[in-house]
Write an enzyme that holds these catalytic residues in place. Structure first.
Site, mmCIF file in Angstrom:
data_model
loop_
_atom_site.group_PDB
_atom_site.id
_atom_site.type_symbol
_atom_site.label_atom_id
_atom_site.label_comp_id
_atom_site.label_asym_id
_atom_site.label_seq_id
_atom_site.Cartn_x
_atom_site.Cartn_y
_atom_site.Cartn_z
ATOM 1 N N SER A 86 0.838 -1.198 0.000
ATOM 2 C CA SER A 86 0.000 0.000 0.000
ATOM 3 C C SER A 86 0.872 1.247 0.000
ATOM 4 C CB SER A 86 -0.921 0.010 1.236
ATOM 5 O OG SER A 86 -1.809 1.108 1.194
ATOM 6 N N ASP A 87 0.374 2.290 -0.649
ATOM 7 C CA ASP A 87 1.093 3.559 -0.655
ATOM 8 C C ASP A 87 0.067 4.684 -0.720
ATOM 9 O OD1 ASP A 87 3.941 4.752 -0.954
ATOM 10 O OD2 ASP A 87 2.733 5.867 -2.392
#
Length: 210
Positions: A86-87
């Protein structure tokens, strides 16, 4: 055969969010260059980085599980896992803003946000370590800020020290006092891991929360 869940992140916030699902998981810490490419939009950036982090997590996990390195899939099937990457980035006035890193930058970011809306884009990718089957999404979430005085902003930064948070606030803490309203499908998105979408992606890998 039980499929392991691996969170490819060093974020204590993402770890705490994932714990809400009450599924066993392990954390792994891939190193990924988070530099944006020339001309890359916020959505494109977080999608690419979430995929890179998940792929890097797959490589680290596979290296830690000797049988996964075997050419024979029958042997590697002993260690099936899905890796979550995730970012997140924030966008204000059409510009991507990152982590402030200093008190001065945090104050400047919040002064820029005062009375405006910031949209956060969170990329989420879930990849199977053996089949490499991957599912990815980008989830938006918008924060509408109050009109804040310099004194309020300075006081907040001194109290919570949000130096490693994009947007210079911690929504799970005192940062809530900065907001007029929130707009989005999942409040967990704002902290860095959209659980509603994650549950859907895990389901695609035949992992059910309930």
């Amino acid at each position: 055969m039980i499929t392991k869940i691996i969170l490819a992140s060093t974020s204590t916030f993402r770890k705490a969010i994932l714990e809400k699902l009450q599924l066993p998981f392990e954390c792994i810490s891939p190193e990924t260059d988070e530099t944006a490419l020339e001309g890359e939009t916020a959505q494109q950036l977080v999608l690419r980085l979430s995929q890179l982090k998940a792929l890097a997590g797959v490589e680290l996990y596979n290296q830690s599980e000797p049988s996964v390195l075997a050419a024979d899939l029958v042997l590697s099937a002993d260690n099936p896992a899905v890796v979550i990457g995730s970012d997140q980035v924030a966008v204000i006035d059409g510009q991507i803003i990152g982590k402030p890193l200093t008190k001065e930058n945090a104050i400047k970011q919040l002064q820029q946000a005062s009375g405006k809306a910031i949209t956060f884009y969170t990329g989420l990718s879930v990849i199977h370590n053996i089949t490499k089957e991957a599912f990815s999404i980008v989830e938006p979430f918008t924060v509408h800020f109050k009109n804040l005085t310099t004194a309020e902003i300075t006081r907040y930064v001194e109290l919570e020290q949000p130096l490693y948070c994009a947007g210079s606030f911690k929504a799970e803490g005192l940062g809530i006092a900065l907001f007029e309203r929130l707009e989005g499908n999942d409040p967990n998105t704002l902290i860095g891991l959209p659980l509603i979408q994650l549950i859907k992606l895990l389901k695609k890998h035949n992992i059910s929360v309930l």
